[in-house]
Design an enzyme around this catalytic site. Structure first.
Site, PDB file in Angstrom:
ATOM      1  N   GLN A   8      52.252  -1.780 -12.599  1.00 39.43           N
ATOM      2  CA  GLN A   8      52.621  -1.732 -11.264  1.00 39.43           C
ATOM      3  C   GLN A   8      51.355  -1.718 -10.336  1.00 39.43           C
ATOM      4  OE1 GLN A   8      54.047   2.621 -11.650  1.00 39.43           O
ATOM      5  NE2 GLN A   8      52.928   2.858  -9.569  1.00 39.43           N
ATOM      6  N   CYS A  13      56.928   2.203  -9.029  1.00 43.09           N
ATOM      7  CA  CYS A  13      57.445   2.729 -10.369  1.00 43.09           C
ATOM      8  C   CYS A  13      58.887   2.757 -10.323  1.00 43.09           C
ATOM      9  CB  CYS A  13      56.835   3.945 -10.636  1.00 43.09           C
ATOM     10  SG  CYS A  13      57.138   5.393  -9.337  1.00 43.09           S
ATOM     11  N   HIS A  55      57.305  10.166 -10.202  1.00 42.59           N
ATOM     12  CA  HIS A  55      57.272   8.926 -10.795  1.00 42.59           C
ATOM     13  C   HIS A  55      58.098   8.466 -11.718  1.00 42.59           C
ATOM     14  CE1 HIS A  55      54.639   5.841 -12.502  1.00 42.59           C
ATOM     15  NE2 HIS A  55      54.666   6.363 -13.720  1.00 42.59           N
TER      16      HIS A  55
END
Length: 373
Positions: free
Chosen positions: A149, A155, A291
């Site tokens: 990423q 993410c 995340h």
């Protein structure tokens, strides 16, 4: 033939170079003996990972680098945990910088704010029984290569794409790499590199008529304007919505993962997570979900520790080739790092549309201006 041999040699050297960059730089007690030795290690680390720092910045970051090296060394020397750490490309980043650059999708903040997109009611795998002892969707051709990423909080898009790539491969027998950048640019319910929610992204794909391929709409690791021309190119994959896994239940998560890859949110901002190398991760972490990753399987370690197989989006040089095995069943309510708190997966029953040739698409366009590239 000579020209072909030369090309093959170049390809081999490129592959070898990539492998070397992914490999961790080793160090020992001698490298920790003095500031001079540590500075030499710091410079070798920069060369190895191709990290460029100007002199002033190197001076400012050196203290952080030393702290990280001592943390990694102390953990590995103890040897009382089933996982190891290594000096990877994040070596001179402090926890806050690391979190803000690579684990800052603000999933907790977003889920507390505006309500997420409505899921299909229920849990389709509720009655699943006799689950296999281990599952690894990589072995069934349902997981693409690990992606990166970059310094973009996208993410959520990578997590979404892993799950959609997975269910599409399971349903169609064809594994297609899909476009994270299309989600970053076109899903206006999310905040691009500033974060997003996987369940919203599933609903965007549903309402948008599908998601295009990575080759048609390549990743750029930055926010951009939605390119409708690119989003129409090539084949697309459609889904019919999404469902949430019952919150906090690792048993329910296992039922879902036994049937398809699942998007999950975790707390990934810890120092041990930052430098994870191999083994079953049992490190300390909270439930500040920051995340998005994907659970693509589960199993049991050699020492009997159950684990989740989690695909990350920090490139193949982190962890076990871009993956982490996270302890399953030992993290209290919600699982280790909150892995079972915000899990979701796409539903697919509709066939993918047959895309018309590019020329046919162009002939119908009313806008004849040159498309952006």
């Amino acid at each position: 033939m000579a020209q072909l041999a030369k090309r093959l040699l170049i390809v081999a050297l490129v592959v070898l170079s990539a492998v070397e960059v992914c490999r961790a730089i080793e160090f020992d007690e001698k490298d920790l003996a003095s500031d001079e030795a540590m500075w030499d290690l710091y410079e070798r680390w920069q060369v190895h990972h191709r990290v460029h720092r100007h002199h002033g910045e190197k001076g400012r970051r050196f203290g952080t680098f030393k702290e990280n090296v001592h943390f990694i060394h102390a953990h590995n020397k103890r040897g009382d945990r089933p996982y190891r750490l290594r000096l990877n490309r994040f070596g001179d980043m402090g926890r806050e910088e690391f979190r803000s650059s690579f684990a800052d999708s603000r999933i907790n903040d977003l889920r507390r704010g505006d309500p997420a997109a409505s899921a299909v009611p229920g849990f389709m795998y509720e009655d699943a029984a006799d689950l296999p002892l281990s599952v690894d969707w990589r072995q069934h051709g349902a997981v693409t290569a690990v992606k990166d990423q970059g310094k973009c909080g996208s993410c959520w898009a990578f997590s979404t794409v892993v799950a959609v790539e997975g269910i599409n491969a399971i349903k169609t027998g064809s594994l297609v790499s899909l476009s994270e950048q299309e989600l970053v640019d076109c899903d206006t319910e999310e905040s691009g590199c500033q974060g997003g929610l996987m369940q919203n992204a599933f609903e965007f794909i549903k309402s948008h008529g599908g998601i295009t391929t990575e080759s048609a709409y390549p990743y750029r690791a930055r926010n951009g304007t939605c390119d409708s021309y690119r989003s129409r190119r090539g084949p697309v994959v459609v889904i019919d919505g999404h469902q949430m896994v019952p919150a906090g239940s690792e048993d329910a998560l296992a039922k879902a993962v036994a049937n398809q890859p699942v998007s999950v949110a975790i707390d990934a901002g810890g120092q041990a997570f930052q430098f994870y190398s191999e083994g079953v991760f049992t490190g300390e972490c909270g439930t500040d979900l920051d995340h998005g990753v994907a659970a693509v399987g589960y199993g049991v370690g050699d020492d009997g520790t159950p684990y989740w197989i989690v695909k990350n989006s920090w490139g193949p040089g982190w962890g076990e080739g871009g993956y982490i095995r996270m302890q399953r069943g030992g993290g209290g309510d919600g699982g280790l790092c909150g892995i079972a708190m915000e899990a979701s997966f796409p539903i697919k029953s509709s066939p993918n549309p047959v895309r018309k040739p590019r020329r046919a698409l162009l002939s119908r366009d009313t806008d004849t201006s040159t498309p952006s590239q």
